[in-house]
Design a protein around this motif. Structure first.
Motif: not given
Length: 329
Positions: A45-67
């Protein structure tokens, strides 16, 4: 005899999690609780590669950038405040006094996580709050305000449709490219009381409604009720830590047990039980580590590890083996 609590039945997922799966976890600090238990149980498992992320917008941005896979971070994306450099996309544990060191760490983590996302077949997202901070100059939603002066930010609550519209497209894109991917969505039970009791509940309600709509639009997404287990099942302040915000260890153990029965394969549950015993043995601190009694204890653990190595050759027990061998020399 009447029951004095609400019985919350386990709804098994239509897929399982085993030690052959690869997991990526992104989200609030509750993600760290689950992630630490997965790591302790030897799941990949990999856990929080950007560190703790609280809000859905930032989670979506994290996924978009990683993808995308090719959007490493640049010097223009970090800012200095009181001697430390910060990223608006990352938690504070990435902050550094040297900007070049920080960028190297950000991009090392980014490259590993982008690869992990492509290889993962289990994705767990934990939404923490619908309340967001926006940079006043650009109106960019930030993942963390790094305790900078309030004058730098505007704040507001995301709407249900905004959350849905931010997450559904990227989840669809990833799922289309990786049909074997199973997505788990949950709402963190951690309370954000700086906005007040009422506003915290409205924020959580927004997240719960958004998750319901995401699951309607993407029926393959599985909702795990971490928030509901603490609020509607346990329902008692004794299940909170001393800060009265985070779940206590007992509460996390309870939710973890529910998570286990929901997702883990039969073999995974057996391995996890064995790893709990082994980790307890690793935590043991003898008064006399060189005594014959402790040598015998260490030898027993070595035999257990050797058997687990034969039974589960896909798992690495080298660290545990080295630990106990150190007491037998």
């Amino acid at each position: 005899m009447p029951s004095f609590r609400t019985d919350f039945p386990v709804v098994p997922a239509n897929f399982s999690i085993s030690h052959q799966d690869r997991l990526l976890l992104i989200g609030s600090c509750f993600t760290e609780h689950i992630g630490s238990r997965l790591l302790a149980g030897k799941l990949p498992v990999m856990v929080n590669p950007f560190g703790i992320v609280y809000n859905p917008f930032s989670i979506a941005r994290c996924l978009e950038r990683l993808w995308a896979g090719d959007q490493t971070f640049t010097a223009s994306e970090i800012i200095e405040h009181q001697g430390l450099w910060h990223s608006w996309e990352h938690h504070g544990h990435y902050s550094q006094p040297d900007p070049q060191t920080m960028l190297e760490q950000l991009n090392q983590s980014y490259r590993a996580a982008a690869q992990a996302l492509r290889q993962s077949n289990r994705l767990l997202l934990t939404l923490g709050t619908a309340d967001v901070f926006l940079l006043r100059e650009t109106q960019q939603v930030v993942a963390n305000n790094h305790k900078m002066p309030a004058a730098h930010f505007d704040s507001r609550r995301l709407r249900v449709d905004e959350i849905v519209d931010s997450l559904v497209p990227i989840l669809q894109k990833i799922k289309t490219a990786q049909p074997a991917l199973q997505i788990i969505l949950t709402v963190s039970p951690v309370r954000h009381l700086r906005v007040g009791m009422v506003e915290n509940q409205r924020s959580k309600a927004t997240l719960v409604l958004a998750c319901a709509e995401i699951c309607t639009q993407l029926p393959e997404v599985f909702y795990f009720p971490a928030y509901e287990l603490l609020l509607d099942d346990l329902r008692d302040y004794r299940f909170y830590a001393a800060d009265m915000l985070h779940p206590s260890d007992v509460a996390v153990d309870y939710i973890w047990a529910h998570f286990s029965r929901t997702f883990f394969s039969a073999e995974a549950q057996v391995i996890l039980t064995k790893m709990e015993k082994m980790n307890a043995a690793l935590r043991h601190r003898p008064f006399h580590p060189q005594s014959e009694q402790h040598r015998a204890f260490a030898q027993i653990q070595i035999h257990v590890i050797e058997k687990m190595t034969r039974d589960y050759p896909h798992l690495d027990f080298s660290v545990e083996l080295a630990h106990f061998r150190g007491f037998t020399r």
